[in-house]
Motif scaffolding. Sequence first.
Motif, PDB file in Angstrom:
ATOM      1  N   SER A 139       0.805  -1.190  -0.071  1.00 55.06           N
ATOM      2  CA  SER A 139       0.090   0.012   0.119  1.00 55.06           C
ATOM      3  C   SER A 139       0.977   1.109   0.096  1.00 55.06           C
ATOM      4  CB  SER A 139      -1.018  -0.148   1.142  1.00 55.06           C
ATOM      5  OG  SER A 139      -1.729  -0.927   1.220  1.00 55.06           O
ATOM      6  N   LEU A 140       0.416   2.555  -0.595  1.00 51.71           N
ATOM      7  CA  LEU A 140       1.130   3.609  -0.746  1.00 51.71           C
ATOM      8  C   LEU A 140       0.953   4.096   0.399  1.00 51.71           C
ATOM      9  CD1 LEU A 140       0.067   4.874  -4.127  1.00 51.71           C
ATOM     10  CD2 LEU A 140       2.301   3.914  -3.676  1.00 51.71           C
ATOM     11  N   ALA A 141       2.041   5.105   1.138  1.00 50.75           N
ATOM     12  CA  ALA A 141       2.029   5.585   2.303  1.00 50.75           C
ATOM     13  C   ALA A 141       0.780   6.907   2.145  1.00 50.75           C
ATOM     14  CB  ALA A 141       3.278   6.428   2.573  1.00 50.75           C
ATOM     15  N   PHE A 142       0.325   6.982   3.294  1.00 50.61           N
ATOM     16  CA  PHE A 142      -1.002   7.880   3.292  1.00 50.61           C
ATOM     17  C   PHE A 142      -0.651   9.163   3.994  1.00 50.61           C
ATOM     18  CE2 PHE A 142      -1.241   5.257   6.895  1.00 50.61           C
ATOM     19  CZ  PHE A 142      -2.574   5.512   7.517  1.00 50.61           C
ATOM     20  N   ASP A 143      -1.111  10.396   3.981  1.00 47.65           N
ATOM     21  CA  ASP A 143      -0.928  11.642   4.438  1.00 47.65           C
ATOM     22  C   ASP A 143      -1.045  11.552   5.946  1.00 47.65           C
ATOM     23  OD1 ASP A 143      -3.404  13.411   5.169  1.00 47.65           O
ATOM     24  OD2 ASP A 143      -4.005  12.116   3.317  1.00 47.65           O
ATOM     25  N   PRO A 144      -0.184  12.280   6.796  1.00 48.17           N
ATOM     26  CA  PRO A 144      -0.417  12.313   8.322  1.00 48.17           C
ATOM     27  C   PRO A 144      -1.780  12.514   8.464  1.00 48.17           C
ATOM     28  CG  PRO A 144       1.606  13.268   7.930  1.00 48.17           C
ATOM     29  CD  PRO A 144       0.799  13.136   6.643  1.00 48.17           C
ATOM     30  N   VAL A 145      -2.705  13.457   8.246  1.00 49.85           N
ATOM     31  CA  VAL A 145      -4.080  13.930   8.790  1.00 49.85           C
ATOM     32  C   VAL A 145      -4.627  12.567   8.624  1.00 49.85           C
ATOM     33  CG1 VAL A 145      -5.947  15.164   8.392  1.00 49.85           C
ATOM     34  CG2 VAL A 145      -3.522  16.136   8.353  1.00 49.85           C
ATOM     35  N   SER A 146      -4.942  11.986   7.439  1.00 51.10           N
ATOM     36  CA  SER A 146      -5.665  10.697   7.211  1.00 51.10           C
ATOM     37  C   SER A 146      -5.193   9.494   8.247  1.00 51.10           C
ATOM     38  CB  SER A 146      -5.360  10.294   5.729  1.00 51.10           C
ATOM     39  OG  SER A 146      -5.817  10.861   4.848  1.00 51.10           O
ATOM     40  N   ALA A 147      -3.743   9.440   8.487  1.00 51.23           N
ATOM     41  CA  ALA A 147      -3.260   8.660   9.381  1.00 51.23           C
ATOM     42  C   ALA A 147      -3.974   8.744  10.741  1.00 51.23           C
ATOM     43  CB  ALA A 147      -1.968   8.489   9.550  1.00 51.23           C
ATOM     44  N   TYR A 148      -4.057  10.217  11.431  1.00 49.38           N
ATOM     45  CA  TYR A 148      -4.573  10.467  12.517  1.00 49.38           C
ATOM     46  C   TYR A 148      -6.156  10.212  12.537  1.00 49.38           C
ATOM     47  CZ  TYR A 148      -0.501  12.791  14.564  1.00 49.38           C
ATOM     48  OH  TYR A 148       0.801  13.003  15.039  1.00 49.38           O
ATOM     49  N   ASP A 149      -6.861  10.670  11.501  1.00 47.84           N
ATOM     50  CA  ASP A 149      -8.214  10.272  11.504  1.00 47.84           C
ATOM     51  C   ASP A 149      -8.321   8.640  11.741  1.00 47.84           C
ATOM     52  OD1 ASP A 149      -9.197  12.682  11.026  1.00 47.84           O
ATOM     53  OD2 ASP A 149      -9.054  12.480   8.816  1.00 47.84           O
ATOM     54  N   SER A 152      -7.491  16.988  12.691  1.00 49.04           N
ATOM     55  CA  SER A 152      -8.288  15.795  12.217  1.00 49.04           C
ATOM     56  C   SER A 152      -9.768  15.862  12.370  1.00 49.04           C
ATOM     57  CB  SER A 152      -7.692  14.403  13.449  1.00 49.04           C
ATOM     58  OG  SER A 152      -8.700  13.266  13.167  1.00 49.04           O
ATOM     59  N   LYS A 153     -10.302  15.486  11.106  1.00 50.96           N
ATOM     60  CA  LYS A 153     -11.785  15.452  11.271  1.00 50.96           C
ATOM     61  C   LYS A 153     -12.377  14.679  12.314  1.00 50.96           C
ATOM     62  CE  LYS A 153     -12.430  16.860   6.535  1.00 50.96           C
ATOM     63  NZ  LYS A 153     -13.063  16.473   5.227  1.00 50.96           N
ATOM     64  N   ALA A 168     -11.204  13.411  15.196  1.00 48.73           N
ATOM     65  CA  ALA A 168     -10.944  14.052  16.500  1.00 48.73           C
ATOM     66  C   ALA A 168     -11.696  15.063  16.873  1.00 48.73           C
ATOM     67  CB  ALA A 168      -9.593  14.514  16.837  1.00 48.73           C
ATOM     68  N   VAL A 169     -12.132  16.203  15.843  1.00 49.07           N
ATOM     69  CA  VAL A 169     -13.092  17.258  16.027  1.00 49.07           C
ATOM     70  C   VAL A 169     -14.306  16.370  16.231  1.00 49.07           C
ATOM     71  CG1 VAL A 169     -14.223  18.926  15.008  1.00 49.07           C
ATOM     72  CG2 VAL A 169     -11.665  18.872  15.002  1.00 49.07           C
ATOM     73  N   ARG A 170     -14.591  15.616  15.429  1.00 45.07           N
ATOM     74  CA  ARG A 170     -16.209  14.870  15.653  1.00 45.07           C
ATOM     75  C   ARG A 170     -16.172  14.400  16.965  1.00 45.07           C
ATOM     76  NH1 ARG A 170     -18.765  10.205  15.896  1.00 45.07           N
ATOM     77  NH2 ARG A 170     -16.607   9.154  15.900  1.00 45.07           N
ATOM     78  N   GLN A 171     -15.395  13.608  17.588  1.00 45.78           N
ATOM     79  CA  GLN A 171     -15.598  12.932  18.856  1.00 45.78           C
ATOM     80  C   GLN A 171     -15.435  14.083  19.906  1.00 45.78           C
ATOM     81  OE1 GLN A 171     -12.822   9.600  19.520  1.00 45.78           O
ATOM     82  NE2 GLN A 171     -13.108   8.808  17.458  1.00 45.78           N
ATOM     83  N   THR A 172     -14.666  15.129  19.781  1.00 39.97           N
ATOM     84  CA  THR A 172     -14.769  16.199  20.585  1.00 39.97           C
ATOM     85  C   THR A 172     -16.206  16.624  20.932  1.00 39.97           C
ATOM     86  OG1 THR A 172     -12.464  16.730  20.447  1.00 39.97           O
ATOM     87  CG2 THR A 172     -13.756  18.279  21.608  1.00 39.97           C
ATOM     88  N   ARG A 173     -16.949  16.933  19.695  1.00 43.62           N
ATOM     89  CA  ARG A 173     -18.138  17.516  19.668  1.00 43.62           C
ATOM     90  C   ARG A 173     -19.228  16.425  20.179  1.00 43.62           C
ATOM     91  NH1 ARG A 173     -17.978  20.156  13.664  1.00 43.62           N
ATOM     92  NH2 ARG A 173     -16.725  22.074  14.075  1.00 43.62           N
ATOM     93  N   ASP A 174     -18.759  15.139  20.261  1.00 43.59           N
ATOM     94  CA  ASP A 174     -19.676  14.291  20.528  1.00 43.59           C
ATOM     95  C   ASP A 174     -20.031  14.280  22.066  1.00 43.59           C
ATOM     96  OD1 ASP A 174     -20.599  13.355  18.066  1.00 43.59           O
ATOM     97  OD2 ASP A 174     -19.549  11.614  18.035  1.00 43.59           O
ATOM     98  N   ARG A 175     -18.792  14.811  22.612  1.00 46.10           N
ATOM     99  CA  ARG A 175     -18.926  15.011  23.961  1.00 46.10           C
ATOM    100  C   ARG A 175     -19.500  16.064  24.631  1.00 46.10           C
ATOM    101  NH1 ARG A 175     -14.047  12.377  26.906  1.00 46.10           N
ATOM    102  NH2 ARG A 175     -12.897  11.332  25.279  1.00 46.10           N
ATOM    103  N   LEU A 209     -13.284  23.070  16.848  1.00 48.85           N
ATOM    104  CA  LEU A 209     -13.017  23.398  15.349  1.00 48.85           C
ATOM    105  C   LEU A 209     -11.871  22.583  14.505  1.00 48.85           C
ATOM    106  CD1 LEU A 209     -13.041  27.408  15.382  1.00 48.85           C
ATOM    107  CD2 LEU A 209     -15.002  25.831  15.119  1.00 48.85           C
ATOM    108  N   LEU A 210     -12.153  22.249  13.196  1.00 50.98           N
ATOM    109  CA  LEU A 210     -11.112  21.737  12.582  1.00 50.98           C
ATOM    110  C   LEU A 210     -10.213  22.774  11.947  1.00 50.98           C
ATOM    111  CD1 LEU A 210     -10.346  19.168  10.896  1.00 50.98           C
ATOM    112  CD2 LEU A 210     -11.685  20.002   8.956  1.00 50.98           C
ATOM    113  N   ARG A 211      -9.089  23.077  12.610  1.00 48.83           N
ATOM    114  CA  ARG A 211      -8.208  24.247  12.388  1.00 48.83           C
ATOM    115  C   ARG A 211      -6.799  23.791  12.813  1.00 48.83           C
ATOM    116  NH1 ARG A 211     -10.674  29.134  12.528  1.00 48.83           N
ATOM    117  NH2 ARG A 211     -12.444  27.876  11.718  1.00 48.83           N
TER     118      ARG A 211
END
Length: 214
Positions: A2-12, A84-85, A87-94, A99-101
């Motif tokens: 598999s090709l390496a993926f970008d760090p933000v996608s990895a965090y997601d 990370s989208k 991470a932001v989603r899970q924070t909002r779920d709390r 913000l995604l920023r």
Amino acid sequence: MSLAFDPVSAYDAAFTGKTTHVVDDGGGVEPFDVAMWSSEPDWVDRELFIDPCDAETIDIGCGPGRLVGALAARHVFAMGIDVSKEAVRQTRDRGALALLRDVYATIPGEGRWSFALLADGNLGIGGDPVRLLARVGEVLVPGGQVIAEVADHGAGLVRERRRLRVDGRLSVPFDWAVVGLDAIADVAASAGMRVVSTQTAGGRHTATMVRNRT
């Protein structure tokens, strides 16, 4: 392969609970502790990051939002930012504000935050802690405080390239840094700040910093 993926996608992917490790420059591997960051805050989190904050607080690199959520539950106005989208989603779920920023983008309330948190090693974001602290200083009120987690004495200042390995798949390298208790005063000074206190609890360490007056 598999090709390496970008760090933000990895965090997601990591924040969804997939098995994740951090791989350093030398090939060293350590777990990426998503379970801890996704859990409720423990007594160490409360002593080092939550209890000191009694006014507007921004959590930079908030992850799944355990600190922001706990602050909001105490009726402290708090906001998390993360790239990370998931991470932001899970924070909002709390029930917390997030913000995604990127920290270097425009942040609401710049110059009006009383506290800024750099927990869980986030002083290493971008591999340049001097630049990061200088930027964080811009979002604070005069006299506002940065509470940053640091490594133990002897860690010094290390800049490196890291990767995330998620379910066996590697991200592309990204810049990171580690700052020890023995190096944080010099790093802070280079960023126009000074360390006003350090604290240790449960084997973890923080440095509290304020901007130098001009």
